[in-house]
Design an enzyme around this catalytic site. Structure first.
Site, short mmCIF file in Angstrom:
data_model
loop_
_atom_site.label_atom_id
_atom_site.label_comp_id
_atom_site.label_asym_id
_atom_site.label_seq_id
_atom_site.Cartn_x
_atom_site.Cartn_y
_atom_site.Cartn_z
CD GLU A 1 -2.13 -8.19 3.39
OE1 GLU A 1 -2.28 -8.38 4.44
OE2 GLU A 1 -1.89 -7.06 2.98
CB ALA B 1 -0.85 -0.08 1.16
N GLY C 1 0.71 -5.84 1.23
CA GLY C 1 -0.52 -6.06 0.20
C GLY C 1 -0.42 -6.53 -1.01
CD GLU D 1 2.57 -5.59 6.07
OE1 GLU D 1 1.81 -6.11 4.90
OE2 GLU D 1 3.28 -6.37 6.34
#
Length: 255
Positions: free
Chosen positions: A113, A64, A110, A133
């Site tokens: 993911e 992200a 992300g 993260e």
């Protein structure tokens, strides 16, 4: 300018991330475009398979974009950014058509993911996987500790999320996370998709629902989808609809 494109190649659809200058990191607009393209492909009965690809060789998706969420309040971050992204990735994971993730470069946060939400994955030899993260003071929020836990051993996820280690293509293949390593992962995915086009679309869809019901991917919805599909083919269902439209009492046969 759009940074998530939808290309149709015969019976194959391709959703392509196109922001290589920022390593295809997700923004709010990109999430919205992804959701819109998924809705479009879902309605196309002529499409038998979907690929998720990305421009550039450095990164499939770096996660992200920090500029998209860095200034959000805690409530906005949890209520909108995390939940909206989770909802859209869930939409991809529960897509009715087979989905191939093409990991042409690094898949971090992300991006990993996103890859996990695909049914199978093809990976470039030098690409790596990571959950970085904690480096910026957050935790995985788009199913990195949930869906990924069904695809990788607990110790491996901890290795990435708690210790900041990356997983290479060969190890990802050994762990069963990727189906194939290829110098040209997109072309390898196209060849896999061509095989899907030879199969019964309805049988493939139902098999996917059954597998998801078994492994826990939205089990309740999958079971109801399977049951609804079975009852929709019954004579009783046709009689019930006809009786409603004729404003009469239905006469069910049990067929």
């Amino acid at each position: 300018m759009s940074t998530v494109h939808l290309d149709i190649h015969g019976r194959l659809a391709e959703i392509r991330l196109d922001n290589p200058a920022k390593l295809n990191a997700f923004t709010v607009a990109m999430l919205q475009e992804l959701a819109g393209h998924l809705d479009t492909v879902e309605c196309r009965t002529d499409i038998t398979c979907l690929m998720v690809t990305a421009e550039g060789e450095r990164a499939f998706c770096a996660g992200a974009d920090i500029n998209a969420w860095g200034d959000l309040s805690p409530a906005e971050f949890a209520r909108h950014w995390v939940r909206d992204g989770h909802r859209i990735f869930d939409r991809l994971a529960r897509f009715s058509k087979p989905v191939i993730g093409v990991i042409s470069g690094h898949a971090f946060g992300g991006g990993l993911e996103l890859a996990a939400a695909c049914d199978i994955r093809v990976m470039a030899p030098k690409a790596t996987l990571a959950l970085p993260e904690a480096h910026v003071g957050i935790v995985p929020g788009w199913s990195g500790t949930q869906r990924l836990a069904r695809l990788l051993p607990e110790a491996v996820i901890k290795e990435m999320a708690l210790f900041g280690r990356r997983i290479g293509a060969e190890r990802a293949l050994q762990l069963g996370f990727v189906a194939e390593i290829a110098d040209d992962p997109r072309q390898a995915a196209v060849e896999i998709a061509a095989k899907v086009a030879e199969l019964s679309p309805r049988a493939v869809e139902v098999a996917k629902f059954m597998i998801h019901a078994g492994c826990g991917e939205d089990r309740a919805a999958m079971i109801e989808a399977l049951g609804s599909a079975a009852i929709a083919a019954s004579a009783d269902r046709n009689e019930g609809v006809a009786a409603f439209r004729d404003k009469r009492k239905p006469v069910f046969s049990g067929e």
